[in-house]
Design a protein around this motif. Sequence first.
Motif, PDB file in Angstrom:
ATOM      1  N   MET A  20      13.455  65.369  45.948  1.00  0.00           N
ATOM      2  CA  MET A  20      13.592  66.762  46.362  1.00  0.00           C
ATOM      3  C   MET A  20      13.448  66.892  47.884  1.00  0.00           C
ATOM      4  O   MET A  20      14.121  67.724  48.510  1.00  0.00           O
ATOM      5  CB  MET A  20      12.541  67.618  45.668  1.00  0.00           C
ATOM      6  N   GLN A  21      12.597  66.070  48.491  1.00  0.00           N
ATOM      7  CA  GLN A  21      12.471  66.083  49.947  1.00  0.00           C
ATOM      8  C   GLN A  21      13.814  65.785  50.595  1.00  0.00           C
ATOM      9  O   GLN A  21      14.200  66.430  51.581  1.00  0.00           O
ATOM     10  CB  GLN A  21      11.433  65.044  50.398  1.00  0.00           C
ATOM     11  N   ARG A  22      14.523  64.843  50.040  1.00  0.00           N
ATOM     12  CA  ARG A  22      15.826  64.461  50.588  1.00  0.00           C
ATOM     13  C   ARG A  22      16.833  65.606  50.424  1.00  0.00           C
ATOM     14  O   ARG A  22      17.623  65.888  51.318  1.00  0.00           O
ATOM     15  CB  ARG A  22      16.324  63.211  49.868  1.00  0.00           C
ATOM     16  N   ILE A  23      16.784  66.278  49.274  1.00  0.00           N
ATOM     17  CA  ILE A  23      17.692  67.398  49.027  1.00  0.00           C
ATOM     18  C   ILE A  23      17.402  68.550  49.997  1.00  0.00           C
ATOM     19  O   ILE A  23      18.321  69.162  50.546  1.00  0.00           O
ATOM     20  CB  ILE A  23      17.571  67.869  47.568  1.00  0.00           C
ATOM     21  N   LYS A  59      27.861  60.598  54.624  1.00  0.00           N
ATOM     22  CA  LYS A  59      28.452  60.928  53.321  1.00  0.00           C
ATOM     23  C   LYS A  59      27.555  61.866  52.525  1.00  0.00           C
ATOM     24  O   LYS A  59      28.022  62.781  51.852  1.00  0.00           O
ATOM     25  CB  LYS A  59      28.715  59.651  52.524  1.00  0.00           C
ATOM     26  N   GLU A  60      26.222  61.645  52.613  1.00  0.00           N
ATOM     27  CA  GLU A  60      25.303  62.512  51.894  1.00  0.00           C
ATOM     28  C   GLU A  60      25.342  63.930  52.447  1.00  0.00           C
ATOM     29  O   GLU A  60      25.311  64.911  51.702  1.00  0.00           O
ATOM     30  CB  GLU A  60      23.875  61.971  52.007  1.00  0.00           C
ATOM     31  N   VAL A  61      25.405  64.050  53.775  1.00  0.00           N
ATOM     32  CA  VAL A  61      25.425  65.367  54.412  1.00  0.00           C
ATOM     33  C   VAL A  61      26.674  66.134  54.016  1.00  0.00           C
ATOM     34  O   VAL A  61      26.642  67.349  53.781  1.00  0.00           O
ATOM     35  CB  VAL A  61      25.346  65.234  55.950  1.00  0.00           C
ATOM     36  N   LEU A  62      27.786  65.429  53.934  1.00  0.00           N
ATOM     37  CA  LEU A  62      29.053  66.092  53.631  1.00  0.00           C
ATOM     38  C   LEU A  62      29.209  66.418  52.144  1.00  0.00           C
ATOM     39  O   LEU A  62      30.079  67.194  51.767  1.00  0.00           O
ATOM     40  CB  LEU A  62      30.211  65.197  54.092  1.00  0.00           C
ATOM     41  N   SER A  63      28.346  65.827  51.310  1.00  0.00           N
ATOM     42  CA  SER A  63      28.414  66.074  49.877  1.00  0.00           C
ATOM     43  C   SER A  63      27.541  67.268  49.523  1.00  0.00           C
ATOM     44  O   SER A  63      26.372  67.126  49.185  1.00  0.00           O
ATOM     45  CB  SER A  63      27.959  64.833  49.105  1.00  0.00           C
ATOM     46  N   LEU A  64      28.084  68.481  49.622  1.00  0.00           N
ATOM     47  CA  LEU A  64      27.306  69.706  49.433  1.00  0.00           C
ATOM     48  C   LEU A  64      26.767  69.849  48.019  1.00  0.00           C
ATOM     49  O   LEU A  64      25.805  70.577  47.790  1.00  0.00           O
ATOM     50  CB  LEU A  64      28.163  70.926  49.786  1.00  0.00           C
TER      51      LEU A  64
END
Length: 362
Positions: free
Chosen positions: A243-246, A287-292
């Motif tokens: 959840m911290q990452r999200i 890639k993670e940032v762009l994956s909304l």
Amino acid sequence: MANSSNHMVQYEGFLTVVPHRPTFPRPSVRISTEKDREAGLLRQCFRMILCYEKASSDDSGWMVAGWTKTSIGIALSEKPVLAGRLRRAEDGGLELVSNDSGVRLVEARIALRLDEFGGLRNKEEERKQLVYWKSIDDQDTQFSPLMYIQVTNFKCGAYAIGISCSILLADPFSMSSFLKRWSEIHMNLVTESLSQKLPLFYLPNFGKPNSTQVYSPNYEPAKETSRQTLIFKFANLTVDNEMQRIVALSCIDKVNRRLGKKVTSDFSLLVKNPNNDMLKIDTISVKEVLSLESFKNLTGINSKDYSWGEYIDADGINIAKGNKPTETVCWISSPDEEDLVMIISSESNMTVIVTVSTTNDA
């Protein structure tokens, strides 16, 4: 500002201040990160400048620095990790150990009035003169100070206190809390020592007035990239590592939307839990940032945006009774265009600090 040597800070004295009492046992904090990200993290620091007008006829930056040599030592005894150093662990990783090596105190002067030097918020080159920082070399981690305090005297009698601190040592909130505690100790010390007109360590007593030898550091400070920081605070939020990452991804998205900036580089994710002896630093990929899709479930979670001034509350850092800072500037500095997310958890609250390069590659 004119390119005159009179408009440049002149360094007059350097001193190492250690904790008032020896630290035993010596606690350590393990830094968990990828080897190839260490160099960039070693160069990043939190910087803060506090400007003060002259409070009385006896007040000056020289007096403040003189008493600081004692008061900071007492404050460090309560938080000795700030006087620590980085070292290599047996497995080759980094750890921060409270070994009482001390912080560096710098005394300086500049031949300008404070009002001539004002508006620091929009003057990057000028404000960097007020916060001494020598980048940590990967080959010299065990000897490099992690915190510098610079007291600069202005021509009008006003003075500035600049703090530079490695992000591996302390986050902005814990640093401001330490400075508030130090200011309490400092004011109490000065009040109790009224019979002693001058502090024991008073630089003008160690040289001829108005003829102090100018010291020029034998290195060229690395050029910093232009960066901007936004702060988010989440209340009543208990989260696990996933959840911290999200939450971090959500805040990154908000920042880049506001700045109109295209995400082109990875982020360093620094997670600090106050009761943990581990400082975890991970990587958030582009890639993670762009994956909304990964943070759509954050809808409805209450967060509040903060400015540095609201978050730090520097009014509590008084040097003399009633003498609050007239100007405060904070920023996270790095010579690299490396974006950074800091997560600071406290009970059920979470603060997320996102710092990005303002270069727009869109």
